[in-house]
Design an enzyme around this catalytic site. Structure first.
Site, mmCIF file in Angstrom:
data_model
loop_
_atom_site.group_PDB
_atom_site.id
_atom_site.type_symbol
_atom_site.label_atom_id
_atom_site.label_comp_id
_atom_site.label_asym_id
_atom_site.label_seq_id
_atom_site.Cartn_x
_atom_site.Cartn_y
_atom_site.Cartn_z
ATOM 1 C CG ASP A 84 24.597 31.951 33.015
ATOM 2 O OD1 ASP A 84 25.709 31.451 32.784
ATOM 3 O OD2 ASP A 84 23.955 32.617 32.177
ATOM 4 C CG HIS A 207 29.148 31.083 28.540
ATOM 5 N ND1 HIS A 207 28.364 31.612 29.526
ATOM 6 C CD2 HIS A 207 29.888 30.111 29.121
ATOM 7 C CE1 HIS A 207 28.607 30.982 30.656
ATOM 8 N NE2 HIS A 207 29.544 30.069 30.445
ATOM 9 C CG ASN A 231 19.319 34.081 28.260
ATOM 10 O OD1 ASN A 231 18.119 33.825 28.388
ATOM 11 N ND2 ASN A 231 19.871 35.137 28.810
HETATM 12 P P1 13P Z 1 22.980 33.765 24.524
HETATM 13 O O1 13P Z 1 22.019 34.709 25.188
HETATM 14 O O2 13P Z 1 23.784 34.440 23.477
HETATM 15 O O3 13P Z 1 22.302 32.540 24.037
HETATM 16 O O4 13P Z 1 24.030 33.318 25.636
HETATM 17 C C1 13P Z 1 23.606 32.610 26.765
HETATM 18 C C2 13P Z 1 24.707 32.407 27.735
HETATM 19 O O5 13P Z 1 25.852 32.220 27.396
HETATM 20 C C3 13P Z 1 24.374 32.416 29.170
HETATM 21 O O6 13P Z 1 25.509 32.331 29.970
#
Ligand code: 13P
Length: 287
Positions: A84, A207, A231
């Site tokens: 990522d 994202h 995430n």
């Molecule tokens: P969040 O932490 O806002 O869910 O975003 C996750 C993300 O885009 C990882 O690349």
């Protein structure tokens, strides 16, 4: 066996649903996401940021852990292990370590340099059957100490990067990582629409999936988003469940201090969050 994410996202795009990328942080996270995907017959993408990779003792450790789990837990749904927001160097390290998918985040470079480096990685990944995500227009919020504001990508730049032969494209449409502030303007569907008009069949990536209202998620999928990254939301549910366990004094009852007991409520909470997201994204039963 790990698979590239290209095929699963092509299918998602054609079927008008999105595949979740859930970022992993440790063994509990990985096991929770994999089991939830299997139980719900959903394809899934495990996201690993550079910081999380370092935390988990390096990319090779992550590959070993994930491959071990696929076999020992009898995971048969399609699973991609994806870097990522990778830097140029991290991309090569993950390719070498055995990741099946990578994201090169060249959004902070001038567009010409982003194009050059992405082009090179298209070739390397293509030879190895690894899927490649590229990014245009930085996605705001804080991730691994880097803070940016939610920008909207230039659709023409998106087209230039999409035409290089990448597999999916992350484009800023006002989304940010982490919790959204009270005064957040929402996603720019105008930008998303303009990008998809120019990029045609290219699966788009959203994202910052944490905290985006369900109706906006559904509209984004309608307009061409095929991968949504989550995430923070798993971190919040893990922390809340763990706090509850400790506040109720359960760690001090019997062998409640045993990590297998102490981490169990957080583990279940991650599973619940992942399932909820898969329901909203429409990926259940699509493995
Ligand atoms: P969040 O932490 O806002 O869910 O975003 C996750 C993300 O885009 C990882 O690349």
């Amino acid at each position: 066996m790990l698979v590239s994410a290209a095929e699963m996202l092509k299918k998602a795009k054609a079927g008008h649903y999105a595949v979740g990328q859930f970022n992993i942080n440790n063994l509990e996270w990985t096991k929770a996401v994999l089991l939830t995907a299997q139980e719900n017959n959903s394809p899934v993408i495990l996201g690993v940021s550079e910081g999380a990779g370092k935390y988990m003792a390096g990319y090779k450790t992550v590959v070993g852990m994930v491959n071990g789990m696929l076999e020992e837990l009898n995971i048969t749904v399609p699973v991609a292990l994806h870097l990522d927001h990778g830097s140029y160097d991290a991309c090569y390290k993950c390719i070498e370590a055995g990741f099946s998918s990578i994201m090169f985040d060249g959004s902070h470079y001038p567009i010409e340099e982003n194009i050059e480096k992405t082009k090179e990685l298209v070739k390397v990944c293509g030879e190895k059957g690894i899927s490649l995500e590229a990014e245009v227009g930085s996605i705001g919020g804080e991730e691994d100490g880097v803070i940016g504001m939610g920008e909207c990508a230039d659709p023409k730049e998106c087209k230039a990067i999409a035409d290089l032969g990448i597999d999916f494209l992350a484009a800023g449409i006002g989304n940010i990582h982490g919790k959204y502030p009270e005064n957040w303007a929402g996603l720019s569907f105008e930008t998303l629409d303009a990008i998809q008009q120019l990029t045609g069949e290219m699966p788009l990536v959203l994202h910052g999936g944490t905290g985006i209202p369900t109706d906006m998620i559904k509209k984004a999928i309608d307009l061409g988003v095929s991968k949504i990254n989550v995430n923070t939301e798993c971190q919040l549910s893990f922390a809340a469940a763990t706090r509850k366990y400790v506040e109720e004094g359960k760690d001090q009852q019997g062998k409640g201090y045993d990590p297998r007991k102490l981490l169990a409520p957080g583990f279940e909470a991650i599973k619940e969050t992942v399932k909820e997201k898969m329901e909203i994204f429409g990926s259940i039963g699509k493995a």
